[in-house]
Motif scaffolding. Structure first.
Motif, PDB file in Angstrom:
ATOM      1  N   TYR A 301      38.037  49.819  18.739  1.00 16.56           N
ATOM      2  CA  TYR A 301      39.411  50.205  18.427  1.00 16.56           C
ATOM      3  C   TYR A 301      39.562  50.404  16.932  1.00 16.56           C
ATOM      4  O   TYR A 301      39.035  49.619  16.135  1.00 16.56           O
ATOM      5  CB  TYR A 301      40.375  49.118  18.917  1.00 16.56           C
ATOM      6  CG  TYR A 301      41.805  49.234  18.417  1.00 16.56           C
ATOM      7  CD1 TYR A 301      42.508  50.433  18.471  1.00 16.56           C
ATOM      8  CD2 TYR A 301      42.472  48.112  17.902  1.00 16.56           C
ATOM      9  CE1 TYR A 301      43.816  50.526  18.018  1.00 16.56           C
ATOM     10  CE2 TYR A 301      43.780  48.198  17.456  1.00 16.56           C
ATOM     11  CZ  TYR A 301      44.445  49.406  17.505  1.00 16.56           C
ATOM     12  OH  TYR A 301      45.745  49.505  17.043  1.00 16.56           O
ATOM     13  N   TYR A 329      34.692  59.434  20.866  1.00 17.77           N
ATOM     14  CA  TYR A 329      35.380  59.680  22.130  1.00 17.77           C
ATOM     15  C   TYR A 329      35.450  58.440  23.012  1.00 17.77           C
ATOM     16  O   TYR A 329      36.159  58.432  24.025  1.00 17.77           O
ATOM     17  CB  TYR A 329      34.701  60.837  22.875  1.00 17.77           C
ATOM     18  CG  TYR A 329      34.655  62.105  22.059  1.00 17.77           C
ATOM     19  CD1 TYR A 329      35.823  62.654  21.521  1.00 17.77           C
ATOM     20  CD2 TYR A 329      33.449  62.746  21.793  1.00 17.77           C
ATOM     21  CE1 TYR A 329      35.783  63.807  20.749  1.00 17.77           C
ATOM     22  CE2 TYR A 329      33.402  63.900  21.029  1.00 17.77           C
ATOM     23  CZ  TYR A 329      34.574  64.428  20.508  1.00 17.77           C
ATOM     24  OH  TYR A 329      34.543  65.572  19.747  1.00 17.77           O
ATOM     25  N   ASN A 330      34.728  57.396  22.638  1.00 18.90           N
ATOM     26  CA  ASN A 330      34.803  56.121  23.365  1.00 18.90           C
ATOM     27  C   ASN A 330      35.796  55.154  22.742  1.00 18.90           C
ATOM     28  O   ASN A 330      36.073  54.095  23.312  1.00 18.90           O
ATOM     29  CB  ASN A 330      33.427  55.453  23.403  1.00 18.90           C
ATOM     30  CG  ASN A 330      32.374  56.315  24.073  1.00 18.90           C
ATOM     31  OD1 ASN A 330      32.662  56.974  25.068  1.00 18.90           O
ATOM     32  ND2 ASN A 330      31.167  56.320  23.524  1.00 18.90           N
ATOM     33  N   ASN A 332      39.393  53.680  21.240  1.00 20.81           N
ATOM     34  CA  ASN A 332      40.849  53.771  21.234  1.00 20.81           C
ATOM     35  C   ASN A 332      41.290  53.828  19.788  1.00 20.81           C
ATOM     36  O   ASN A 332      40.799  53.066  18.936  1.00 20.81           O
ATOM     37  CB  ASN A 332      41.490  52.575  21.924  1.00 20.81           C
ATOM     38  CG  ASN A 332      41.662  52.783  23.410  1.00 20.81           C
ATOM     39  OD1 ASN A 332      40.697  52.635  24.158  1.00 20.81           O
ATOM     40  ND2 ASN A 332      42.864  53.132  23.843  1.00 20.81           N
ATOM     41  N   SER A 334      44.891  54.069  17.413  1.00 19.31           N
ATOM     42  CA  SER A 334      46.361  54.070  17.460  1.00 19.31           C
ATOM     43  C   SER A 334      46.952  53.795  16.095  1.00 19.31           C
ATOM     44  O   SER A 334      46.333  53.138  15.247  1.00 19.31           O
ATOM     45  CB  SER A 334      46.903  53.072  18.487  1.00 19.31           C
ATOM     46  OG  SER A 334      46.796  51.735  18.059  1.00 19.31           O
ATOM     47  N   LYS A 380      39.929  65.424  22.833  1.00 25.34           N
ATOM     48  CA  LYS A 380      39.106  64.414  23.489  1.00 25.34           C
ATOM     49  C   LYS A 380      39.219  63.035  22.818  1.00 25.34           C
ATOM     50  O   LYS A 380      38.747  62.046  23.363  1.00 25.34           O
ATOM     51  CB  LYS A 380      37.641  64.859  23.526  1.00 25.34           C
ATOM     52  CG  LYS A 380      37.383  66.067  24.412  1.00 25.34           C
ATOM     53  CD  LYS A 380      35.895  66.324  24.585  1.00 25.34           C
ATOM     54  CE  LYS A 380      35.234  66.782  23.299  1.00 25.34           C
ATOM     55  NZ  LYS A 380      33.796  67.081  23.497  1.00 25.34           N
ATOM     56  N   ASN A 382      41.033  59.662  21.875  1.00 25.10           N
ATOM     57  CA  ASN A 382      42.044  58.859  22.567  1.00 25.10           C
ATOM     58  C   ASN A 382      42.948  58.179  21.546  1.00 25.10           C
ATOM     59  O   ASN A 382      42.629  57.112  21.027  1.00 25.10           O
ATOM     60  CB  ASN A 382      41.372  57.815  23.453  1.00 25.10           C
ATOM     61  CG  ASN A 382      42.374  56.997  24.246  1.00 25.10           C
ATOM     62  OD1 ASN A 382      43.586  57.194  24.147  1.00 25.10           O
ATOM     63  ND2 ASN A 382      41.894  56.053  25.032  1.00 25.10           N
ATOM     64  N   THR A 384      45.723  56.817  22.189  1.00 22.15           N
ATOM     65  CA  THR A 384      46.513  55.796  22.897  1.00 22.15           C
ATOM     66  C   THR A 384      47.997  56.165  22.873  1.00 22.15           C
ATOM     67  O   THR A 384      48.853  55.369  22.510  1.00 22.15           O
ATOM     68  CB  THR A 384      46.283  54.392  22.291  1.00 22.15           C
ATOM     69  OG1 THR A 384      44.908  54.243  21.912  1.00 22.15           O
ATOM     70  CG2 THR A 384      46.623  53.296  23.286  1.00 22.15           C
ATOM     71  N   GLN A 389      47.056  50.265  26.202  1.00 23.76           N
ATOM     72  CA  GLN A 389      45.952  50.355  27.153  1.00 23.76           C
ATOM     73  C   GLN A 389      45.133  49.069  27.136  1.00 23.76           C
ATOM     74  O   GLN A 389      44.779  48.569  26.069  1.00 23.76           O
ATOM     75  CB  GLN A 389      45.037  51.541  26.820  1.00 23.76           C
ATOM     76  CG  GLN A 389      45.705  52.884  27.017  1.00 23.76           C
ATOM     77  CD  GLN A 389      44.791  54.045  26.684  1.00 23.76           C
ATOM     78  OE1 GLN A 389      43.581  53.897  26.564  1.00 23.76           O
ATOM     79  NE2 GLN A 389      45.384  55.228  26.537  1.00 23.76           N
ATOM     80  N   ARG A 391      41.725  47.202  27.612  1.00 20.06           N
ATOM     81  CA  ARG A 391      40.288  47.457  27.553  1.00 20.06           C
ATOM     82  C   ARG A 391      39.646  46.300  26.799  1.00 20.06           C
ATOM     83  O   ARG A 391      40.322  45.557  26.067  1.00 20.06           O
ATOM     84  CB  ARG A 391      39.970  48.772  26.853  1.00 20.06           C
ATOM     85  CG  ARG A 391      40.323  48.802  25.368  1.00 20.06           C
ATOM     86  CD  ARG A 391      39.637  49.953  24.638  1.00 20.06           C
ATOM     87  NE  ARG A 391      38.194  49.769  24.555  1.00 20.06           N
ATOM     88  CZ  ARG A 391      37.350  50.712  24.108  1.00 20.06           C
ATOM     89  NH1 ARG A 391      37.822  51.906  23.757  1.00 20.06           N
ATOM     90  NH2 ARG A 391      36.068  50.472  24.028  1.00 20.06           N
TER      91      ARG A 391
END
Length: 417
Positions: A301, A329-330, A332, A334, A380, A382, A384, A389, A391
């Motif tokens: 993250y 792409y893996n 998160n 924000s 692609k 993320n 958030t 989310q 995870r």
């Protein structure tokens, strides 16, 4: 020399979406916006008439009237967050070596309202200097850690870091380094800011830095959205107790996370604009990863700087893709500024807390107020958007960048004993 391990054992927060840690975290994961029309002064003639102010803040709930009149708001906020962090940590000040506990605090501006009010009063007078004897001690940016140290009798290193919006991340990094080098056992660190006043709003308006979405304040902070047009000014504070691992274990402390690495860099480009290719952001993240001896795949993250400005969000996004490659792409990603607004010198502290709690709770706070995709951003990635989310978050990277090209990043990971 073997470096010491550093852990987080206490947290405190006073923010536009919550006046303590629990309220703040609840606000974050529920996507609450702290933006609303300004109440602290008449903003009707300003281009921006809203901000992320603290809600229901009354200094009389925290201080004697005699005491709070000697404290600028930024110092009040600092003391409140520090007090919560100390209580949360369970440190018994009678059972520790106070010579080895310090306070390093961040503030980008310091006592702006005190400075403004004293100058306004002088300008309205007949030219005779009648300044409050507490004018200078209330205003100076280093006074917050001074007050904190005096409250708890902590006699270790004590100073303020000033690097604009990177200030409190720099404070955390300094505290981290002092501890791991064996120069201290623990620190109260973090940052505070109180710039929601005529000078703060007017000054940032003059820079064309603030959103002017007066018809819809709650959605004005729109990081990574096509409609973003400036940041929303916030206020408040965040405090962390950083502690040497063995010191924390010896007293049976609860541990939120481990501080595992940090980085700093400069854009060397422009006084307010980021490097267009995100060069400084790229370097600071690489420096943090190298310091932590972590690979890019260890990060789950990123709490980004993400201010909701046209240039800044793009530059940071480019840097993330360059540093993390396919692993981007893996991730998160924000921006919690979409909820709190931009707390300037306190931003790094409140966002470090968000990162730590994401690691602790395996929940990533959202980037709210996303309405329209911007082709400048890779779809692609993320970001958030709009909803928290769940995870596994084993490690989080927190970015803060400041006017003048100052960049600072810190990495927090799950504590595994």
């Amino acid at each position: 020399m073997k470096l010491k391990r550093v852990v987080v054992t206490g947290l405190g927060a006073l923010t536009p979406i919550g006046n303590n840690i629990q309220e703040y975290w609840t606000g974050l994961i529920n996507g609450v916006s702290g933006a609303a029309p300004i109440t602290q002064f008449d903003a009707s003639k300003f281009k921006t008439q809203f901000a992320c102010e603290l809600k229901n803040y009354d200094p009389n709930n925290y201080f004697d009237k005699k005491d709070h009149r000697k404290l600028d708001l930024f110092a009040q906020y600092a003391l409140i967050a520090a007090d919560e962090a100390m209580l949360d940590s369970g440190i018994d000040v009678e059972k520790i070596n106070s010579d080895r506990v310090g306070v390093i605090w961040g503030a980008g501006i310091g006592g702006l309202k005190t400075f403004q009010d004293e100058c306004f009063a002088f300008a309205k007078g007949d030219g005779t200097p009648r300044f409050n004897p507490f004018f200078i001690p209330k205003m100076i940016a280093d006074i917050a850690p001074g007050h904190i140290s005096m409250k708890y009798n902590f006699r270790g290193p004590n100073f303020t870091t000033v690097s604009a919006c990177a200030s409190s991340t720099n404070a955390i990094i300094d505290a981290y380094n002092y501890i791991r080098l064996g120069m201290a056992d623990a620190f109260i660190t973090g940052g505070s800011e109180a710039a929601v006043n005529e000078a703060g709003i007017g000054g940032f308006n003059a820079l064309h830095a603030l959103s002017t979405r007066n018809d819809d304040p709650k959605t004005a902070s729109r990081p990574f959205d096509l409609g973003r047009e400036g940041f929303v000014l916030g206020e408040g504070s965040g405090a962390l107790i950083l502690e040497e691992y063995e010191h924390a274990i010896a007293r049976g402390a609860k541990i939120y996370a481990e501080v595992i690495g940090s980085g700093m860099s400069a854009d060397a480009h422009h006084i307010t604009a980021p490097h267009p290719e995100g060069l400084g952001a790229l370097n600071v993240m690489k420096n943090a990863l190298n310091d932590a001896e972590m690979s890019i795949t260890d990060i789950d993250y990123i709490n980004v700087h993400g201010t909701s400005t046209p240039l800044g969000d793009v530059a940071e996004s480019k840097a993330i893709k360059q540093v993390f490659g396919e692993h981007a792409y893996n991730l998160n990603i924000s921006s919690t500024k979409s909820m709190t607004g931009h707390l300037l010198g306190a931003a790094g502290a409140v966002e470090a807390i968000a990162s730590i709690l994401a690691v602790k709770n395996d929940i990533v706070p959202p980037t709210i107020n996303h309405f329209t995709d911007d082709p400048e951003f890779d779809p692609k990635l993320n970001f958030t958007f709009n909803k928290a989310q769940k995870r596994t978050v084993n490690a989080a990277l927190s970015n803060t960048f400041g006017f003048g090209g100052h960049n600072a990043s810190a990495i927090f990971k799950k504590f595994n004993g």
